[in-house]
Design an enzyme around this catalytic site. Structure first.
Site, PDB file in Angstrom:
ATOM      1  N   ARG A  35       3.694 -13.109  -0.803  1.00 33.44           N
ATOM      2  CA  ARG A  35       4.109 -13.293   0.592  1.00 33.44           C
ATOM      3  C   ARG A  35       4.978 -14.538   0.759  1.00 33.44           C
ATOM      4  O   ARG A  35       5.881 -14.550   1.605  1.00 33.44           O
ATOM      5  CB  ARG A  35       2.892 -13.357   1.500  1.00 33.44           C
ATOM      6  CG  ARG A  35       2.303 -11.976   1.669  1.00 33.44           C
ATOM      7  CD  ARG A  35       1.186 -11.945   2.663  1.00 33.44           C
ATOM      8  NE  ARG A  35       0.863 -10.555   2.968  1.00 33.44           N
ATOM      9  CZ  ARG A  35      -0.302 -10.155   3.457  1.00 33.44           C
ATOM     10  NH1 ARG A  35      -1.249 -11.032   3.706  1.00 33.44           N
ATOM     11  NH2 ARG A  35      -0.508  -8.883   3.714  1.00 33.44           N
ATOM     12  N   LYS A 187      -9.818   8.219   7.497  1.00 29.22           N
ATOM     13  CA  LYS A 187     -10.314   8.752   8.770  1.00 29.22           C
ATOM     14  C   LYS A 187      -9.213   9.376   9.603  1.00 29.22           C
ATOM     15  O   LYS A 187      -8.143   8.805   9.770  1.00 29.22           O
ATOM     16  CB  LYS A 187     -10.912   7.608   9.598  1.00 29.22           C
ATOM     17  CG  LYS A 187     -12.210   7.081   9.079  1.00 29.22           C
ATOM     18  CD  LYS A 187     -12.645   5.989  10.025  1.00 29.22           C
ATOM     19  CE  LYS A 187     -13.963   5.375   9.668  1.00 29.22           C
ATOM     20  NZ  LYS A 187     -14.101   4.127  10.449  1.00 29.22           N
ATOM     21  N   GLY A 342      -2.032  -0.159   3.543  1.00 28.83           N
ATOM     22  CA  GLY A 342      -2.372  -1.027   2.420  1.00 28.83           C
ATOM     23  C   GLY A 342      -2.816  -0.248   1.198  1.00 28.83           C
ATOM     24  O   GLY A 342      -2.412  -0.553   0.069  1.00 28.83           O
ATOM     25  N   GLY A 365      -1.670  -2.265   9.630  1.00 27.41           N
ATOM     26  CA  GLY A 365      -1.922  -1.927  11.035  1.00 27.41           C
ATOM     27  C   GLY A 365      -0.633  -1.833  11.834  1.00 27.41           C
ATOM     28  O   GLY A 365      -0.436  -0.922  12.637  1.00 27.41           O
TER      29      GLY A 365
HETATM   30  P1  ADP Z   1      -4.100   3.323   4.058  1.00 26.14           P
HETATM   31  O1  ADP Z   1      -4.651   1.930   3.821  1.00 26.14           O
HETATM   32  O2  ADP Z   1      -3.017   3.669   3.097  1.00 26.14           O
HETATM   33  O3  ADP Z   1      -3.717   3.542   5.488  1.00 26.14           O
HETATM   34  P2  ADP Z   1      -6.734   4.407   4.452  1.00 26.14           P
HETATM   35  O4  ADP Z   1      -7.295   3.039   4.584  1.00 26.14           O
HETATM   36  O5  ADP Z   1      -6.684   5.247   5.665  1.00 26.14           O
HETATM   37  O6  ADP Z   1      -5.290   4.348   3.764  1.00 26.14           O
HETATM   38  O7  ADP Z   1      -7.594   5.239   3.399  1.00 26.14           O
HETATM   39  C1  ADP Z   1      -7.736   4.857   2.068  1.00 26.14           C
HETATM   40  C2  ADP Z   1      -9.100   5.207   1.535  1.00 26.14           C
HETATM   41  O8  ADP Z   1      -9.404   6.563   1.746  1.00 26.14           O
HETATM   42  C3  ADP Z   1      -9.169   4.986   0.031  1.00 26.14           C
HETATM   43  O9  ADP Z   1     -10.103   3.980  -0.248  1.00 26.14           O
HETATM   44  C4  ADP Z   1      -9.610   6.327  -0.530  1.00 26.14           C
HETATM   45  O10 ADP Z   1     -10.558   6.220  -1.568  1.00 26.14           O
HETATM   46  C5  ADP Z   1     -10.219   7.008   0.668  1.00 26.14           C
HETATM   47  N1  ADP Z   1     -10.193   8.459   0.556  1.00 26.14           N
HETATM   48  C6  ADP Z   1      -9.110   9.243   0.379  1.00 26.14           C
HETATM   49  N2  ADP Z   1      -9.457  10.536   0.276  1.00 26.14           N
HETATM   50  C7  ADP Z   1     -10.803  10.589   0.374  1.00 26.14           C
HETATM   51  C8  ADP Z   1     -11.756  11.644   0.343  1.00 26.14           C
HETATM   52  N3  ADP Z   1     -11.376  12.907   0.197  1.00 26.14           N
HETATM   53  N4  ADP Z   1     -13.061  11.311   0.512  1.00 26.14           N
HETATM   54  C9  ADP Z   1     -13.437  10.032   0.666  1.00 26.14           C
HETATM   55  N5  ADP Z   1     -12.581   8.981   0.712  1.00 26.14           N
HETATM   56  C10 ADP Z   1     -11.279   9.253   0.571  1.00 26.14           C
HETATM   57 MG    MG Z   2      -6.616   1.075   4.215  1.00 24.72          MG
END
Ligand code: ADP
Ligand code: MG
Length: 386
Positions: A35, A187, A342, A365
């Site tokens: 960073r 989620k 992230g 975010g």
């Molecule tokens: P980002 O940070 O890219 O926005 P998220 O924080 O929404 O992504 O989600 C990432 C997490 O989701 C990871 O830790 C991953 O292991 C989990 N994940 C992805 N697919 C599944 C699944 N089918 N069941 C449980 N966890 C999952």
């Molecule tokens: Mg995440």
């Protein structure tokens, strides 16, 4: 378009620059200085043209009741001085070319967006520059009160913020079709806002990750023990109907890599269609991966937010890797690819595909809120190009 630091005369002026120096520090040592490295071009363009900078940032989550050694930006001052090959003064009243203020969040008025605090930060500065995209969705004093207090003076974007806005805002608003959104991650509740905004904007939305199971449940598919947000099934059903009516195709996984639990040693099996009880869907299956990859390879604009599975475990990483590779290939053929989130960025780094993407956002975010089409006050306060 926002005016950038490159476009203002900084000769003999002091630029108050909000940067993101929120780096990981362990036992007083910076463990990853990316960073700080990334902020250098914005700082250097001021110094090279005879200007001075006062830098301000937050670091971690101090209580807000004053100085806490653990959260001091002192190690950052030292590292920055080495990288710039220039003295960095840690004394805010100094007139040195580079001044770094102490952690903004030592004062609770930063997060409260306090006007008087903003005015005190702005004191003695001629130009405001925002280069902290990761905090752009927060109305903190250094992001909003400061530029409000500096009305009438130049208020501009730094080079990092400029790039984030170029891709997350302009590229998405003027996207060349086929425009594909790839959404995944933990989620559906985190990403409903983004899905709702993208429906009617993109040609197709490809959905994997845990969030896919709530949507599959809404379609009446049996999802076994997969993660689900029961309270969102009805809304998901409605959303799928609206998408159809607005001309956006939503693609959901139709085969799955499953296991009894999220554990590296858990035996993985592929299930097509319904998932039996006792099993969780932890990655998109091989057929789905190749269908999603096809859609990505044909796209001209791709936004990606959220991994397709539990990519942290090799057994459940193939879907994410397959889709990431396809996005990389499409980019090589001239598509614009924009990655936010992230964990998605971590997945790309894990696969060594960083250089294949057009833009990987630094703000989790903030990038998601941009995808939702939200306007940020911190950005709207910056001067528009004339
Ligand atoms: P980002 O940070 O890219 O926005 P998220 O924080 O929404 O992504 O989600 C990432 C997490 O989701 C990871 O830790 C991953 O292991 C989990 N994940 C992805 N697919 C599944 C699944 N089918 N069941 C449980 N966890 C999952
Ligand atoms: Mg995440």
């Amino acid at each position: 378009m926002k005016q950038t630091i490159k476009e203002v005369d900084v000769q003999g002026k002091r630029v108050l620059m909000r940067v993101d120096f929120n780096v990981p520090i362990r036992d007083g040592e910076i463990t990853d200085d990316r960073r700080i490295q990334m902020a250098l071009p914005t700082i250097q363009t001021v110094l090279e043209r005879g200007g001075k900078v006062t830098l301000m940032s937050h670091l971690g989550r101090p209580s807000g009741n004053g100085y806490e050694a653990e959260f001091s930006l002192k190690p950052v001052a030292v590292r920055l001085s080495e990288l710039l090959n220039e003295d960095v003064s840690f004394d805010e009243s100094s007139d040195k070319a580079v001044v770094l203020r102490e952690n903004l969040r030592f004062d609770s008025r930063e997060k409260a967006g306090d006007e008087a605090f903003g005015a005190s930060l702005a004191e003695g500065c001629d130009i405001y520059c925002n280069d902290a995209f990761g905090t752009a969705h927060r109305n903190h004093a250094s992001m909003v009160a400061v530029p409000q207090q500096m009305e009438g003076k130049p208020r501009v974007a730094g080079l990092l913020l400029e790039k984030e806005l170029k891709y997350l805002d302009e590229s998405i608003r003027n996207a060349e079709p086929p425009f594909v959104a790839v959404l995944g991650g933990a989620k559906v509740s985190d990403k409903l806002g983004a899905i709702e905004r993208l429906i009617g904007t993109v040609d197709s939305i490809v959905i994997g990750g845990a969030m896919a199971y709530t949507l599959l449940a809404a379609q009446g598919v049996h999802i076994g023990n997969s993660l689900v947000e029961e309270e969102l099934i009805a809304q998901s059903k409605e959303m799928l109907e609206v998408a159809g009516a607005k001309g956006t195709t939503i693609h959901l996984p139709f085969d799955h890599v499953c296991a009894p639990e999220i554990a590296a040693e858990s035996a993985a099996v592929v299930e097509s269609g319904d998932i039996p009880d006792g099993l969780m869907g932890l990655d998109i299956g091989p057929e789905t991966t190749s269908a999603f990859a096809d859609i990505c390879e044909r796209a001209k604009t791709i936004v990606w937010n959220g991994p397709m599975g539990v990519f942290e475990c090799p057994a459940f990483s193939k879907g994410t890797k397959g889709v990431a590779n396809a996005i990389g290939n499409a980019t090589e053929k001239g598509a614009v690819s924009i990655v936010g989130g992230g964990d998605s960025a971590a997945a790309i780094a894990q696969f060594g595909l960083e250089t294949k993407m057009t833009h990987i956002s630094t703000g989790g975010g903030a990038s998601l809120q941009m995808l939702e089409g939200k306007e940020f006050l911190s950005v709207s306060l910056l001067d528009d190009t004339v």
